[in-house]
Scaffold this motif. Structure first.
Motif, PDB file in Angstrom:
ATOM      1  N   CYS A 141       0.839  -1.198   0.000  1.00  0.00           N
ATOM      2  CA  CYS A 141       0.000   0.000   0.000  1.00  0.00           C
ATOM      3  C   CYS A 141       0.876   1.251   0.000  1.00  0.00           C
ATOM      4  CB  CYS A 141      -0.897  -0.018   1.237  1.00  0.00           C
ATOM      5  SG  CYS A 141      -1.859   1.497   1.426  1.00  0.00           S
ATOM      6  N   ALA A 177      -0.081   4.131   0.762  1.00  0.00           N
ATOM      7  CA  ALA A 177      -0.490   5.036   1.841  1.00  0.00           C
ATOM      8  C   ALA A 177       0.112   4.637   3.184  1.00  0.00           C
ATOM      9  CB  ALA A 177      -2.014   5.074   1.940  1.00  0.00           C
ATOM     10  N   CYS A 178       0.144   3.317   3.487  1.00  0.00           N
ATOM     11  CA  CYS A 178       0.607   2.908   4.828  1.00  0.00           C
ATOM     12  C   CYS A 178       1.692   1.834   4.809  1.00  0.00           C
ATOM     13  CB  CYS A 178      -0.584   2.437   5.662  1.00  0.00           C
ATOM     14  SG  CYS A 178      -1.149   0.771   5.261  1.00  0.00           S
ATOM     15  N   CYS A 219      -5.932  -2.160   0.298  1.00  0.00           N
ATOM     16  CA  CYS A 219      -5.107  -2.334   1.485  1.00  0.00           C
ATOM     17  C   CYS A 219      -5.990  -2.818   2.633  1.00  0.00           C
ATOM     18  CB  CYS A 219      -4.437  -1.026   1.866  1.00  0.00           C
ATOM     19  SG  CYS A 219      -3.562  -1.151   3.434  1.00  0.00           S
ATOM     20  N   CYS A 256      -5.550  -0.105   5.896  1.00  0.00           N
ATOM     21  CA  CYS A 256      -6.129   1.251   5.911  1.00  0.00           C
ATOM     22  C   CYS A 256      -7.253   1.418   4.889  1.00  0.00           C
ATOM     23  CB  CYS A 256      -5.049   2.316   5.693  1.00  0.00           C
ATOM     24  SG  CYS A 256      -4.435   2.432   4.009  1.00  0.00           S
TER      25      CYS A 256
HETATM   26 ZN   LIG Z   1      -2.770   0.964   3.550  1.00  0.00          ZN
END
Ligand SMILES: [Zn+2]
Length: 327
Positions: free
Chosen positions: A161, A163-164, A179, A182
């Motif tokens: 992911c 983002a995280c 994901c 998140c």
């Molecule tokens: Zn994520």
């Protein structure tokens, strides 16, 4: 450009049927339909049908969903869409297969001519590099192979992911990653590239990159940057690579180019200057080639220059430039 969609990888006619991607019952029915077919892919190479006559692969080699190589990978199958007539088409990645006596060097060469034959598949079916077979596929086959190759390359290179950082998983029959930590969805990427037919009077600007086969020149090309129009990208890339200034720019044709996941925008540009100053960090050489000389190149009679690869949009644009059919 009237002939724009006659480019290789154009006019495939695949019905992508996006509404089925989230419908697991419909996908299961499609997988089990007697018309369903699976394209096996190995390390970016589609399974192709070898024609004994000239020894070259010609056409895709399809597998039934019930074949163990496909059935064991149903959970990770990508739904490509419906062929005209309604046959569901899927792709499965079998890159974890390790062929005996694999020549790894051949796989990374400029033109990978090696073929891999899986012992559980018919001897007439081999994995072959897409650039090598692209002009021998039907438009539908070419679209299916390019779609499968680009999507699988994206899954391979986007396993976490953005983002995280958690490992993400395939969703929507291969057209998304989600994901689990998140919940951020991630979508397949397509990278825009401009490729330009820069002319000045009766001459076209050609360049070559380091490592290309001797004598091979092609049209200049480069990635479009964030915040940039296609026109601005054509002018910037041409100036950066050759020092040539470009005035009016127009769009000609596009080509999905799954190497690994680009979309080529073929454009025409009128040069305002002719002096060439190459950037050695980008290209090895550039030169102006007259229409007459390019005809000789395409006829295979030029003493130095070799034609760009048939099937690539550069070849397509140059051929139409020579035939005066860019309108
Ligand atoms: Zn994520």
């Amino acid at each position: 450009m009237k002939h724009a969609e006659q480019v290789t990888f154009g006019r495939g006619g695949l019905e992508r049927a996006a509404h089925l991607r989230t419908d697991s019952a419909a996908l299961e029915t499609a997988w089990n339909s007697p018309e369903a077919q699976v394209l096996l892919m190995w390390r970016g190479k589609p399974l192709t049908l070898r024609i004994a006559e000239d020894g070259l692969p010609c056409g895709l080699g399809w597998t039934a969903p019930a074949h163990p190589l496909a059935a064991s990978r149903q959970d990770a199958a990508i739904f490509l869409g419906l062929a005209p007539g309604g046959a569901p088409c899927f792709a499965c990645d079998i890159s974890d297969w390790q062929p005996q006596d694999l020549d790894s060097g051949a796989l990374s060469g400029f033109a990978d001519a090696s073929e891999q034959q899986h012992p559980d598949l018919a001897a007439s079916h081999v994995f072959a590099e897409l650039r090598r077979v692209m002009t021998r596929l039907t438009p539908l086959e070419a679209e299916l192979a390019a779609t499968a190759k680009a999507l699988l390359a994206w899954h391979r290179s986007h396993r976490f992911c953005a983002a995280c950082g958690a490992p993400s998983s395939m969703a929507q029959a291969g057209w998304q990653r989600i994901c689990p930590a998140c919940k951020t969805p991630h979508f397949p990427r397509t990278d825009p590239v401009v490729i330009m037919l820069i002319t000045h009077g009766d001459a076209v600007l050609m360049g070559r990159s380091p490592g290309w086969p001797e004598g091979m020149y092609s049209l200049l090309a480069g990635f479009v940057e964030p915040g940039e129009t296609l026109e601005a990208a054509v002018r910037r890339e041409t100036f950066e690579e050759t020092g040539v200034q470009v005035g009016p720019v127009s769009y000609l044709s596009s080509q999905p180019w799954a190497f690994p996941m680009s979309l080529m925008f073929g454009c025409a540009g009128e040069a305002l200057s002719t002096k060439i100053t190459i950037d050695p960090g980008e290209i090895e050489d550039a030169l102006w080639v007259s229409r007459q000389d390019m005809m000789t190149v395409f006829a295979g009679d030029h003493p130095v220059l070799k034609p760009s690869r048939e099937g690539a949009i550069a070849h397509f644009l140059l051929k139409n430039w020579l035939a005066d059919t860019l309108d």
